[in-house]
Design an enzyme around this catalytic site. Structure first.
Site, PDB file in Angstrom:
ATOM      1  N   GLU A  34      22.058  42.831 -17.120  1.00  0.00           N
ATOM      2  CA  GLU A  34      22.857  42.059 -16.159  1.00  0.00           C
ATOM      3  C   GLU A  34      22.639  42.668 -14.769  1.00  0.00           C
ATOM      4  O   GLU A  34      22.837  43.859 -14.569  1.00  0.00           O
ATOM      5  CB  GLU A  34      24.337  42.079 -16.560  1.00  0.00           C
ATOM      6  CG  GLU A  34      25.316  41.570 -15.504  1.00  0.00           C
ATOM      7  CD  GLU A  34      24.998  40.177 -14.971  1.00  0.00           C
ATOM      8  OE1 GLU A  34      24.889  39.233 -15.764  1.00  0.00           O
ATOM      9  OE2 GLU A  34      24.836  40.046 -13.728  1.00  0.00           O
ATOM     10  N   THR A  41      29.193  34.058 -13.915  1.00  0.00           N
ATOM     11  CA  THR A  41      29.814  33.136 -12.968  1.00  0.00           C
ATOM     12  C   THR A  41      31.250  32.819 -13.356  1.00  0.00           C
ATOM     13  O   THR A  41      32.163  32.882 -12.528  1.00  0.00           O
ATOM     14  CB  THR A  41      28.995  31.833 -12.907  1.00  0.00           C
ATOM     15  OG1 THR A  41      27.654  32.161 -12.566  1.00  0.00           O
ATOM     16  CG2 THR A  41      29.559  30.868 -11.888  1.00  0.00           C
ATOM     17  N   CYS A  42      31.462  32.464 -14.605  1.00  0.00           N
ATOM     18  CA  CYS A  42      32.787  32.012 -15.048  1.00  0.00           C
ATOM     19  C   CYS A  42      33.865  33.048 -14.744  1.00  0.00           C
ATOM     20  O   CYS A  42      34.895  32.740 -14.154  1.00  0.00           O
ATOM     21  CB  CYS A  42      32.741  31.704 -16.540  1.00  0.00           C
ATOM     22  SG  CYS A  42      34.353  31.339 -17.240  1.00  0.00           S
ATOM     23  N   CYS A  47      35.149  29.816 -12.969  1.00  0.00           N
ATOM     24  CA  CYS A  47      36.352  29.254 -13.620  1.00  0.00           C
ATOM     25  C   CYS A  47      37.599  30.114 -13.460  1.00  0.00           C
ATOM     26  O   CYS A  47      38.669  29.610 -13.095  1.00  0.00           O
ATOM     27  CB  CYS A  47      36.115  29.067 -15.120  1.00  0.00           C
ATOM     28  SG  CYS A  47      34.421  28.730 -15.612  1.00  0.00           S
ATOM     29  N   LYS A  50      38.822  30.853  -9.798  1.00  0.00           N
ATOM     30  CA  LYS A  50      39.184  29.537  -9.248  1.00  0.00           C
ATOM     31  C   LYS A  50      40.510  29.062  -9.814  1.00  0.00           C
ATOM     32  O   LYS A  50      41.389  28.626  -9.079  1.00  0.00           O
ATOM     33  CB  LYS A  50      38.084  28.533  -9.571  1.00  0.00           C
ATOM     34  CG  LYS A  50      38.458  27.116  -9.228  1.00  0.00           C
ATOM     35  CD  LYS A  50      37.639  26.118  -9.990  1.00  0.00           C
ATOM     36  CE  LYS A  50      38.120  25.935 -11.408  1.00  0.00           C
ATOM     37  NZ  LYS A  50      37.248  25.033 -12.179  1.00  0.00           N
ATOM     38  N   TYR A 177      32.749  18.472  -8.134  1.00  0.00           N
ATOM     39  CA  TYR A 177      34.043  19.006  -8.557  1.00  0.00           C
ATOM     40  C   TYR A 177      34.382  20.318  -7.860  1.00  0.00           C
ATOM     41  O   TYR A 177      35.551  20.586  -7.550  1.00  0.00           O
ATOM     42  CB  TYR A 177      34.133  19.110 -10.086  1.00  0.00           C
ATOM     43  CG  TYR A 177      33.516  20.335 -10.729  1.00  0.00           C
ATOM     44  CD1 TYR A 177      34.278  21.477 -10.969  1.00  0.00           C
ATOM     45  CD2 TYR A 177      32.178  20.356 -11.102  1.00  0.00           C
ATOM     46  CE1 TYR A 177      33.723  22.601 -11.572  1.00  0.00           C
ATOM     47  CE2 TYR A 177      31.611  21.468 -11.709  1.00  0.00           C
ATOM     48  CZ  TYR A 177      32.387  22.592 -11.935  1.00  0.00           C
ATOM     49  OH  TYR A 177      31.835  23.701 -12.519  1.00  0.00           O
ATOM     50  N   GLU A 181      37.782  20.734  -5.847  1.00  0.00           N
ATOM     51  CA  GLU A 181      38.761  21.736  -6.281  1.00  0.00           C
ATOM     52  C   GLU A 181      39.109  22.682  -5.134  1.00  0.00           C
ATOM     53  O   GLU A 181      40.289  22.975  -4.901  1.00  0.00           O
ATOM     54  CB  GLU A 181      38.200  22.532  -7.466  1.00  0.00           C
ATOM     55  CG  GLU A 181      38.144  21.725  -8.749  1.00  0.00           C
ATOM     56  CD  GLU A 181      37.556  22.478  -9.931  1.00  0.00           C
ATOM     57  OE1 GLU A 181      37.789  22.056 -11.060  1.00  0.00           O
ATOM     58  OE2 GLU A 181      36.832  23.480  -9.728  1.00  0.00           O
ATOM     59  N   HIS A 466      58.229  11.501 -26.386  1.00  0.00           N
ATOM     60  CA  HIS A 466      58.992  10.993 -25.252  1.00  0.00           C
ATOM     61  C   HIS A 466      60.015  12.024 -24.768  1.00  0.00           C
ATOM     62  O   HIS A 466      60.611  12.705 -25.599  1.00  0.00           O
ATOM     63  CB  HIS A 466      59.724   9.721 -25.699  1.00  0.00           C
ATOM     64  CG  HIS A 466      60.486   9.069 -24.592  1.00  0.00           C
ATOM     65  ND1 HIS A 466      59.866   8.362 -23.585  1.00  0.00           N
ATOM     66  CD2 HIS A 466      61.821   9.027 -24.334  1.00  0.00           C
ATOM     67  CE1 HIS A 466      60.783   7.904 -22.754  1.00  0.00           C
ATOM     68  NE2 HIS A 466      61.979   8.300 -23.178  1.00  0.00           N
ATOM     69  N   GLU A 471      52.423  10.033 -23.270  1.00  0.00           N
ATOM     70  CA  GLU A 471      52.836   9.040 -24.270  1.00  0.00           C
ATOM     71  C   GLU A 471      52.223   7.678 -23.948  1.00  0.00           C
ATOM     72  O   GLU A 471      52.039   6.837 -24.826  1.00  0.00           O
ATOM     73  CB  GLU A 471      54.362   8.947 -24.373  1.00  0.00           C
ATOM     74  CG  GLU A 471      55.071   8.386 -23.166  1.00  0.00           C
ATOM     75  CD  GLU A 471      56.594   8.315 -23.383  1.00  0.00           C
ATOM     76  OE1 GLU A 471      57.022   7.637 -24.322  1.00  0.00           O
ATOM     77  OE2 GLU A 471      57.329   8.956 -22.610  1.00  0.00           O
TER      78      GLU A 471
HETATM   79  P1  FAD Z   1      26.373  32.628 -15.796  1.00  0.00           P
HETATM   80  O1  FAD Z   1      27.780  32.708 -16.211  1.00  0.00           O
HETATM   81  O2  FAD Z   1      26.055  32.207 -14.416  1.00  0.00           O
HETATM   82  O3  FAD Z   1      25.737  34.063 -16.080  1.00  0.00           O
HETATM   83  C1  FAD Z   1      24.431  34.371 -15.711  1.00  0.00           C
HETATM   84  C2  FAD Z   1      24.363  35.853 -15.440  1.00  0.00           C
HETATM   85  O4  FAD Z   1      22.988  36.238 -15.339  1.00  0.00           O
HETATM   86  C3  FAD Z   1      24.999  36.254 -14.123  1.00  0.00           C
HETATM   87  O5  FAD Z   1      25.952  37.271 -14.364  1.00  0.00           O
HETATM   88  C4  FAD Z   1      23.847  36.763 -13.268  1.00  0.00           C
HETATM   89  O6  FAD Z   1      24.217  37.840 -12.446  1.00  0.00           O
HETATM   90  C5  FAD Z   1      22.863  37.212 -14.325  1.00  0.00           C
HETATM   91  N1  FAD Z   1      21.455  37.209 -13.894  1.00  0.00           N
HETATM   92  C6  FAD Z   1      20.819  36.256 -13.181  1.00  0.00           C
HETATM   93  N2  FAD Z   1      19.507  36.584 -13.062  1.00  0.00           N
HETATM   94  C7  FAD Z   1      19.325  37.755 -13.715  1.00  0.00           C
HETATM   95  C8  FAD Z   1      18.198  38.594 -13.965  1.00  0.00           C
HETATM   96  N3  FAD Z   1      16.977  38.255 -13.539  1.00  0.00           N
HETATM   97  N4  FAD Z   1      18.377  39.730 -14.670  1.00  0.00           N
HETATM   98  C9  FAD Z   1      19.617  40.083 -15.142  1.00  0.00           C
HETATM   99  N5  FAD Z   1      20.719  39.316 -14.938  1.00  0.00           N
HETATM  100  C10 FAD Z   1      20.563  38.170 -14.249  1.00  0.00           C
HETATM  101  N6  FAD Z   1      32.871  25.764 -16.022  1.00  0.00           N
HETATM  102  C11 FAD Z   1      33.889  25.318 -16.809  1.00  0.00           C
HETATM  103  O7  FAD Z   1      33.684  25.102 -18.008  1.00  0.00           O
HETATM  104  N7  FAD Z   1      35.138  25.109 -16.293  1.00  0.00           N
HETATM  105  C12 FAD Z   1      35.428  25.360 -14.995  1.00  0.00           C
HETATM  106  O8  FAD Z   1      36.564  25.166 -14.561  1.00  0.00           O
HETATM  107  C13 FAD Z   1      34.382  25.849 -14.158  1.00  0.00           C
HETATM  108  N8  FAD Z   1      34.634  26.138 -12.865  1.00  0.00           N
HETATM  109  C14 FAD Z   1      33.634  26.651 -12.090  1.00  0.00           C
HETATM  110  C15 FAD Z   1      33.919  26.953 -10.764  1.00  0.00           C
HETATM  111  C16 FAD Z   1      32.940  27.450  -9.941  1.00  0.00           C
HETATM  112  C17 FAD Z   1      33.276  27.786  -8.508  1.00  0.00           C
HETATM  113  C18 FAD Z   1      31.621  27.658 -10.457  1.00  0.00           C
HETATM  114  C19 FAD Z   1      30.547  28.194  -9.572  1.00  0.00           C
HETATM  115  C20 FAD Z   1      31.335  27.354 -11.769  1.00  0.00           C
HETATM  116  C21 FAD Z   1      32.332  26.843 -12.601  1.00  0.00           C
HETATM  117  N9  FAD Z   1      32.084  26.508 -13.927  1.00  0.00           N
HETATM  118  C22 FAD Z   1      33.099  26.027 -14.717  1.00  0.00           C
HETATM  119  C23 FAD Z   1      30.727  26.616 -14.501  1.00  0.00           C
HETATM  120  C24 FAD Z   1      30.572  27.869 -15.348  1.00  0.00           C
HETATM  121  O9  FAD Z   1      30.941  29.001 -14.589  1.00  0.00           O
HETATM  122  C25 FAD Z   1      29.133  27.990 -15.822  1.00  0.00           C
HETATM  123  O10 FAD Z   1      28.769  26.801 -16.494  1.00  0.00           O
HETATM  124  C26 FAD Z   1      28.940  29.151 -16.772  1.00  0.00           C
HETATM  125  O11 FAD Z   1      29.309  30.372 -16.171  1.00  0.00           O
HETATM  126  C27 FAD Z   1      27.478  29.214 -17.229  1.00  0.00           C
HETATM  127  O12 FAD Z   1      27.283  30.359 -18.025  1.00  0.00           O
HETATM  128  P2  FAD Z   1      25.830  30.999 -18.142  1.00  0.00           P
HETATM  129  O13 FAD Z   1      25.928  32.045 -19.210  1.00  0.00           O
HETATM  130  O14 FAD Z   1      24.812  29.955 -18.296  1.00  0.00           O
HETATM  131  O15 FAD Z   1      25.527  31.671 -16.729  1.00  0.00           O
END
Ligand code: FAD
Length: 483
Positions: A34, A41-42, A47, A50, A177, A181, A466, A471
């Site tokens: 990582e 991201t989440c 998520c 947020k 979205y 949001e 209700h 409902e």
């Molecule tokens: P990520 O969670 O993005 O993880 C990828 C990881 O890989 C990161 O930690 C990154 O640092 C790492 N990385 C990247 N390149 C490399 C590399 N070369 N070597 C080592 N590490 C690396 N989804 C929902 O279901 N509900 C929500 O309410 C929601 N709200 C969101 C709000 C925002 C503001 C954002 C931006 C996204 C939201 N999402 C939501 C989407 C959700 O966050 C993503 O769909 C989800 O995190 C995807 O997971 P992932 O494992 O594919 O990637």
């Protein structure tokens, strides 16, 4: 050939962490790299923070409503520093939980960027190479700024959580979205929000009536939403900033008049930003948020060099088992640009483990995924929109809109929408769309019925709870229209 690991996961986000843990639980020797913070991201910039901001922003209306319910409460001021300090502590805690879950599963962690050297070799940032029988790319995506001069003056969603202070006036570019949001969040926190979206309506791809009501409610709650409008030019605003001679730009609803440049407060973007819009208006904002899309993290990953196919938007091309063109390399989550949601990335990770480590080939089911948009009010949705369904077959539309009891009592004009899209012949509920406070919670449950193939009559046979808003989902007797 002996490999260092059975599985090397690149990316410690929702999908990567789950796949690593579940594969390790099957007895596989697993490592994960990582490059930033564990959780992805989440947890760190999506998520979770947020949703906590959504909660923070909703207290404003709660104070107002409480008075209508007889409480003697004063509106307190919102303290961004107090909130963000608490938020950071919570995110540190969650990152720690993710790390200890991986440790506890005997997954080896490399806090490093990683790229592919060949079909079985991963190279870490320091040049160390690790071999693995299988490699899983789960690198997610990142927000993109538009390709225009001075776009660096704007911020992206990642930056929102690190603002040193809240902007007084915020311009949000985008209609997806994330844009909507953050418009609602910032509006609830007392920021003057303007939103530009170049399309005819926000939330493209969602049911027209549902997104129409969300847009109306956003406007009623004070967001200056401008549709069919985009940014054409931006620059650092300053006392001696030269305003192009094309407009006087003093639209008070769209940021501060340009003449007040020098008096603007600074913000997380480093200072006030002058913006010119496609409608000719000019204004100054304390910050400009680009919520204009996300691209998969595939740059400089060595993918194409070793034969992994990458699509036009930079996404890794995979089959239904998440396998790439190189058989030992799989990819899941946002980096594949299929459905960009946390639970989907997690499911793809689990299906990958089922296929590769449990000998049970499991294709991913991307059909009928419930989801929610945490605007105020929320939008919960599953299945086909009315527009999609009527292209497919004759449908009946059951729809009701009303003022919910709780906010109506408090004197607010909020409306909610409950909508079912029903196949005329099979009677199946093809789509369910809810705009209401708590719609995210409601759609999770309605989603089970829709996923099971429930008919309108199944909904009707269910006794109403209700008095609730939901409902209405089981009491709509007559179709509003047939399409
Ligand atoms: P990520 O969670 O993005 O993880 C990828 C990881 O890989 C990161 O930690 C990154 O640092 C790492 N990385 C990247 N390149 C490399 C590399 N070369 N070597 C080592 N590490 C690396 N989804 C929902 O279901 N509900 C929500 O309410 C929601 N709200 C969101 C709000 C925002 C503001 C954002 C931006 C996204 C939201 N999402 C939501 C989407 C959700 O966050 C993503 O769909 C989800 O995190 C995807 O997971 P992932 O494992 O594919 O990637």
């Amino acid at each position: 050939m002996a490999f260092d690991y059975d599985l090397f996961v690149i990316g410690g986000g929702s999908g990567g962490v789950r796949a690593a843990r579940v594969a390790a639980a099957e007895g596989a020797k697993v490592a994960i790299a990582e490059s930033s913070r564990m959780g992805g991201t989440c947890v760190i910039r999506g998520c979770v923070p947020k949703k906590l901001m959504v909660f923070a922003s909703s207290y404003h209306e709660s104070f107002e409503d409480a008075r209508s319910y007889g409480w003697d409460v004063e509106d307190g001021a919102f303290d961004w520093n107090a909130f963000s300090g608490h938020l950071n502590i919570e995110l540190d805690r969650l990152e720690g939980v993710y790390r200890s879950l991986l440790d506890g599963s005997n997954v080896e962690i490399f806090d490093s960027r990683a790229r592919l050297a060949d079909a079985h070799t991963v190279e870490l940032a320091d040049g160390t190479q690790k071999t693995a029988k299988h490699i899983l790319v789960a690198t997610g995506g990142r927000p993109v700024r538009p390709d225009m001069p001075n776009a660096h003056l704007g911020i992206v969603s990642d930056d929102i959580f690190h603002l040193p202070e809240l902007p007084k006036r915020l311009l949000i570019i985008g209609g997806g979205y994330i844009a909507c949001e953050f418009a609602c969040i910032m509006n609830g926190l007392g920021v003057e929000v303007t939103q530009f979206y170049r399309g005819a309506q926000i939330l493209r791809g969602f049911d027209d009536e549902a997104r129409g009501l969300v847009a109306e409610m956003m406007r009623e709650k004070g967001i200056n939403l401008h549709l069919g409008t985009n940014i054409v030019d931006m620059a650092e605003a300053s006392a001696d900033h030269t305003i192009p001679n094309t407009s006087t730009g003093t639209d008070a609803a769209m940021g501060a008049p340009v003449a007040e440049h020098a008096a603007q407060a600074t913000s997380g973007s480093g200072g006030p930003v002058w913006v010119k819009a496609t409608n000719g208006t000019e204004a100054v904002y304390d910050a400009v948020l680009f919520a204009t899309g996300r691209n998969p993290n595939t740059a400089d990953m060595g993918l194409e060099e070793i034969g992994v196919e990458v699509g036009r938007r930079g996404e890794i091309v995979v089959d239904e088992y998440s396998q790439t063109a190189v058989p030992s390399i799989y990819a899941i989550g946002d980096v594949t640009n299929r459905v960009q949601l946390t639970p989907v990335a997690i499911r793809e990770g689990m299906a990958f483990v089922e296929t590769v480590f449990k000998g049970n080939p499991t294709p991913i089911d991307h059909d009928l995924i419930p989801s929610a948009i945490f605007t105020q009010p929320e939008l919960g949705t599953i299945g086909l929109t009315e527009e999609e369904a009527r292209e497919q077959e004759p449908v009946e539309i059951y729809c009701t809109s009303f003022r919910p009891m709780q906010s109506a009592f408090a004197g607010r004009t909020d409306r909610v929408l409950m909508k079912l899209v029903v196949a005329k012949e099979s009677r199946k509920v093809l789509g369910c769309h809810i705009v209401a406070p708590g719609a995210g919670e409601m759609i999770q449950l309605a989603g089970i019925a829709v996923k099971m193939g429930a008919t309108k009559e199944d909904f009707d046979r269910t006794v109403a709870v209700h008095p609730t808003m939901s409902e209405e989902l089981v009491t709509m007797k007559t179709p509003m229209r047939v399409a």
